[in-house]
Design an enzyme around this catalytic site. Structure first.
Site, PDB file in Angstrom:
ATOM      1  N   HIS A   1     -61.901  32.557  24.358  1.00 46.16           N
ATOM      2  CA  HIS A   1     -61.020  33.708  24.545  1.00 46.16           C
ATOM      3  C   HIS A   1     -60.293  33.569  25.882  1.00 46.16           C
ATOM      4  O   HIS A   1     -60.906  33.156  26.862  1.00 46.16           O
ATOM      5  CB  HIS A   1     -61.855  35.003  24.552  1.00 46.16           C
ATOM      6  CG  HIS A   1     -61.052  36.224  24.899  1.00 46.16           C
ATOM      7  ND1 HIS A   1     -60.257  36.876  23.985  1.00 46.16           N
ATOM      8  CD2 HIS A   1     -60.915  36.907  26.076  1.00 46.16           C
ATOM      9  CE1 HIS A   1     -59.667  37.907  24.571  1.00 46.16           C
ATOM     10  NE2 HIS A   1     -60.049  37.949  25.846  1.00 46.16           N
TER      11      HIS A   1
ATOM     12  N   ILE B   1     -39.079  20.297   3.772  1.00 48.18           N
ATOM     13  CA  ILE B   1     -37.867  19.689   4.325  1.00 48.18           C
ATOM     14  C   ILE B   1     -36.739  20.713   4.406  1.00 48.18           C
ATOM     15  O   ILE B   1     -36.086  20.880   5.442  1.00 48.18           O
ATOM     16  CB  ILE B   1     -37.436  18.466   3.494  1.00 48.18           C
ATOM     17  CG1 ILE B   1     -38.481  17.349   3.611  1.00 48.18           C
ATOM     18  CG2 ILE B   1     -36.068  17.961   3.945  1.00 48.18           C
ATOM     19  CD1 ILE B   1     -38.231  16.175   2.683  1.00 48.18           C
TER      20      ILE B   1
ATOM     21  N   ILE C   1     -39.978   5.938   6.949  1.00 42.14           N
ATOM     22  CA  ILE C   1     -39.177   7.158   6.983  1.00 42.14           C
ATOM     23  C   ILE C   1     -39.778   8.182   7.941  1.00 42.14           C
ATOM     24  O   ILE C   1     -39.081   8.805   8.734  1.00 42.14           O
ATOM     25  CB  ILE C   1     -39.057   7.763   5.567  1.00 42.14           C
ATOM     26  CG1 ILE C   1     -38.205   6.855   4.676  1.00 42.14           C
ATOM     27  CG2 ILE C   1     -38.454   9.167   5.623  1.00 42.14           C
ATOM     28  CD1 ILE C   1     -36.772   6.684   5.126  1.00 42.14           C
ATOM     29  N   CYS C   2     -41.086   8.359   7.891  1.00 44.41           N
ATOM     30  CA  CYS C   2     -41.740   9.392   8.693  1.00 44.41           C
ATOM     31  C   CYS C   2     -41.395   9.275  10.166  1.00 44.41           C
ATOM     32  O   CYS C   2     -40.964  10.235  10.801  1.00 44.41           O
ATOM     33  CB  CYS C   2     -43.250   9.322   8.504  1.00 44.41           C
ATOM     34  SG  CYS C   2     -44.161  10.474   9.551  1.00 44.41           S
TER      35      CYS C   2
END
Length: 482
Positions: free
Chosen positions: A461, A200, A42-43
């Site tokens: 930075h 979801i 499914i993922c």
């Protein structure tokens, strides 16, 4: 006659299953994986990956709609072509699906196509799939393993989960959608009701709102994304509402009336008042449940609880030689948890020295809405429930140079420390790219880092990551740029 005996058989080829198969092969085990529909589960095919492709399209559209604020003028109007947006998402999945197939071949893992059933300890019977096998198409091509009986000393169940359905509000694929239908709309709806505000639900609400859809989210709990820290949840709600999402909390959809091309959701709030919301569709996002049915668990006496297989910290069930990992083994139902759980399981089987059991406190959670939400460890409320004496630090995106330069200055980072030991107990974020930032705090927790090490770490930075250090400094009254 084809060889049907293995050291390890894994049922299911989602992130947990295929990663476990690869690690199994690396450890020298003769390994097979049984899949009934498509590699990646499914993922890869219907969850994590294609939704992120959709959300990327939404993100670009959001930026385009605010191009003027960056000193840019776009000729004409920016529009979303739903067919092309969906096609790109499906193409991303297809590419990765092929990648999993390559990894199976590379690691000499046999893929057995069909539906698996545990018949007795150490035995799996593979029959014809009840679902249409995406690859290879039925009948199984010559030279590829399919229906038959297979044996292995170790069998790992990684069958995943499916959308949970509420009685009376069952998805019909037309007017009431699950994430399957929401991921590939034939046309863009004008209005939606989203039932449930977990990852979801909120991701789809965010996507469709970016596409110009009128979206209403209905959540049973007091806060959206209820597993998150309350302060972060409230911050995210304000940001989502500013984008035009309508959010109703402490409410439930009690009934859905269907017309030919629309629905009417009956929404009851905690005070008993009921209102009606008409929309083109309703997305049911009330969670998922483990795929434990029809795989022979009952016959073998495997212990289950609330729709999931009960395991120990190494994936072992109460039946010797049988293991479970990933969504089918319970929450949190996340791909990265499944992968790590599978590696732990197979390394324990192999007797790899120093294998640590799964520590659920160190599993990060990410929600890819706009703005993103990410977290790991204890919330402030949970830390207090445990009787911890804590220090809490916060840092806002609007004080960070990189966030301002990106035009993404709405966000916050929150950290929670044990006052006595300096242990990092939890980290919670809302804002741009926090799903990429959270891993820094996950690594810190895994290394048992204290505030002192984090304060002495040099962050580059200008970056968003600087805010992580500033939040730590804030917890100890040493913040520099605020």
């Amino acid at each position: 006659m084809a060889d049907t005996n293995y050291d390890v058989i894994i049922i299911g080829s989602g992130p947990g299953g295929y990663v476990t198969a690869i690690r199994s092969a690396q450890l020298g085990f003769k390994t097979a994986i049984v899949e009934r529909e498509h590699l990646g589960g499914i993922c890869l095919n219907w969850g994590c990956i294609p939704t992120k492709a959709l959300l990327r399209s939404a993100e670009i559209l959001d930026h385009a709609n605010h191009a003027k604020s960056f000193g840019l003028t776009l000729e004409g109007s920016m529009k979303a072509d739903v067919k092309d947006v969906v096609a790109r998402s499906r193409g991303v999945s297809a590419r990765l699906n092929g990648g999993v197939g390559f990894l199976m071949k590379k690691n000499k893992i046999d893929v057995i196509w069909g539906e698996a059933k545990l018949t007795k300890p150490g035995e799996v019977k593979v029959g014809k799939s009840s679902k249409p096998v995406v690859e290879p198409q039925n009948p199984v091509p010559k030279g590829v393993k399919g229906e038959g009986t297979y044996t292995a000393k170790h069998i790992i169940v990684a069958t995943g989960a499916r959308p949970r359905a509420l009685p009376g509000i069952e998805p019909d694929g037309k007017l009431i959608w699950t994430y399957f239908e929401a991921m590939k709309p034939a046309k863009m709806p004008k209005s939606l009701v989203v039932m449930g505000s977990g990852a979801i639900g909120i991701e789809f609400a965010s996507f469709y709102r970016s596409m110009g859809v009128d979206v209403t989210v209905v959540e049973l709990m007091a806060n959206v994304m209820p597993v998150e820290d309350e302060e972060i949840s409230k911050f995210a709600r304000k940001a989502l509402e500013k984008r035009g999402l309508k959010i109703i909390t402490e409410a439930k959809v009690t009934k859905v009336d269907k017309a030919a091309d629309s629905i009417t959701a009956h929404v009851e709030t905690k005070d008993g008042k009921v209102s009606q919301i008409k929309a083109d569709h309703l997305i049911s996002a009330v969670g998922v449940q483990g795929n434990i049915e029809n795989i022979g668990l009952e016959a073998l006496g495997v212990k289950t609880d609330r729709g999931c297989v009960v395991i120990d910290e190494y994936g072992r069930t109460n039946v010797p030689g049988l293991y479970a990992i990933g969504d089918v083994a319970g929450p949190p139902m996340l791909a990265h948890k499944a992968e790590h759980e599978g590696v732990i399981c197979i390394e324990k089987i192999a007797g790899v020295p120093g294998v640590h059991g799964m520590d659920h406190r160190k599993i990060p959670g990410c929600t890819y809405c706009n703005p993103q939400v990410a977290s790991v460890g204890l919330t402030e409320a949970k830390a207090k429930e445990q009787g911890r004496d804590i220090r809490v630090g916060r840092y806002m995106f609007n004080a960070n140079g990189k966030a301002i330069a990106l035009g993404e200055d709405n966000g916050m980072i929150k950290v929670i420390f044990d006052k006595k030991s300096g242990e990092l107990l939890g980290a919670h974020m809302c804002g741009a790219e926090v799903t990429e930032l959270i891993q820094g705090f996950v690594v810190a927790m895994n290394l048992e880092t204290t505030e002192e090490e984090l304060m002495h770490t040099i962050f580059p930075h200008p970056t968003l990551s600087e805010m992580m250090k500033e939040a730590v400094l804030d917890a100890y009254g040493k913040v520099l740029n605020a």
